[in-house]
Design an enzyme around this catalytic site. Structure first.
Site, PDB file in Angstrom:
ATOM      1  N   THR A 198       7.606  -0.075   6.082  1.00  0.00           N
ATOM      2  CA  THR A 198       6.341  -0.795   6.084  1.00  0.00           C
ATOM      3  C   THR A 198       6.412  -2.120   5.338  1.00  0.00           C
ATOM      4  OG1 THR A 198       5.600   0.420   4.126  1.00  0.00           O
ATOM      5  CG2 THR A 198       4.991   1.311   6.274  1.00  0.00           C
ATOM      6  N   GLY A 199       7.568  -2.430   4.689  1.00  0.00           N
ATOM      7  CA  GLY A 199       7.588  -3.658   3.897  1.00  0.00           C
ATOM      8  C   GLY A 199       6.564  -3.509   2.794  1.00  0.00           C
ATOM      9  N   THR A 200       5.358  -4.025   3.008  1.00  0.00           N
ATOM     10  CA  THR A 200       4.171  -3.567   2.300  1.00  0.00           C
ATOM     11  C   THR A 200       3.790  -4.288   1.031  1.00  0.00           C
ATOM     12  OG1 THR A 200       4.509  -1.335   3.117  1.00  0.00           O
ATOM     13  CG2 THR A 200       3.046  -1.559   1.300  1.00  0.00           C
ATOM     14  N   THR A 201       2.475  -4.431   0.887  1.00  0.00           N
ATOM     15  CA  THR A 201       1.840  -4.675  -0.406  1.00  0.00           C
ATOM     16  C   THR A 201       0.669  -3.727  -0.504  1.00  0.00           C
ATOM     17  OG1 THR A 201       2.408  -7.025  -0.281  1.00  0.00           O
ATOM     18  CG2 THR A 201       0.784  -6.379  -1.922  1.00  0.00           C
TER      19      THR A 201
END
EC number: 3.4.25.1
Length: 243
Positions: free
Chosen positions: A47-50
């Site tokens: 998801t990569g994500t933050t």
């Protein structure tokens, strides 16, 4: 007392019981296992994500971006809901490998439901955080770093669960590839006495800050509001809708 005849049903039962010191104890299940290595994770959906969690006096706000990528190089999905309800007044973010995070969420949700069915009450959020840490430490959930947020009779709680099973509670926390960018805005904008509505705005702006520069984050924001009445989750592709 007669000795059971060899090969009789009774003698076979005695032999079976002799192999088990206590046949009346419940069977303990085992965690699912796999033979994946860390190198295999380079080729799975991530998801990569933050993701951001903020605790307020009224509840908890969780915010995430909406992008999933393949190996961190290709956007595989632009509408990923990275926060899921796992408790009547609790939610968990989806961070890292998609399969591992989805399995982690399903396992925790099942344990929460079993706890409620057996005891007739909801699991406390600190107990849920401890369980999540134990699962992360001993299970097959590779490359996850979720945020757990929830509300119980003790108040509002935000926990960061690290890949090694560490559990840390804080007033606010950020995980994912865009965490440094999001923290830059969050550290300046956070106030201890913020309302839930103010926290939603701060969280959304922090996600937007990460999206601007982190290639693993993007495509909008999911906002989750948790109160003692339940969990409310909504997605927004346009940041102007929430800022």
């Amino acid at each position: 007392m007669h000795t059971p005849t060899d090969d009789s049903d009774f003698s076979r039962t005695v032999d079976q019981l002799a192999d088990d010191p206590n046949p009346y104890e419940p069977e303990i299940g085992s965690m699912p296992q796999n033979d994946l290595t860390r190198a295999d994770l380079d080729n799975v959906n991530k998801t990569g994500t933050t993701t951001i969690g903020i605790a307020t006096a009224d509840g908890v706000v969780i915010a995430t971006d909406m992008r999933a990528s393949l190996g961190g190089r290709f956007v595989s999905n632009k509408n990923v809901q990275k926060v899921e309800q796992i408790h009547p007044t609790g939610a968990l973010t989806l961070v890292g490998s998609v399969g591992g995070a989805q399995s982690f969420i399903s396992s925790l949700r099942a344990e929460v439901n079993l706890y409620e069915a057996r005891r007739g009450e909801n699991m406390r959020i600190d107990a849920l955080a401890t369980l999540a840490g134990n699962f992360a430490r001993g299970g097959p959930f590779f490359a996850i770093h979720p945020i757990l947020g929830g509300v119980d009779e003790e108040g509002s709680h935000v926990y960061s669960i690290d890949p090694a099973g560490g559990v840390m509670e804080d007033d606010y926390t950020v995980t994912g590839s865009g965490m440094q960018l999001a923290y830059g805005h969050l550290e300046q904008a956070y106030e201890p006495d913020m309302s839930t509505e103010e926290a939603k705005t701060v969280a959304a702006r922090s996600i937007k800050s990460a999206v601007e520069r982190d290639t693993g984050s993007g495509n909008g924001v999911f906002l989750c509001e948790i109160t003692d009445e339940g969990v409310d989750i909504h997605g927004h592709h346009d940041f102007d809708e929430v800022l």
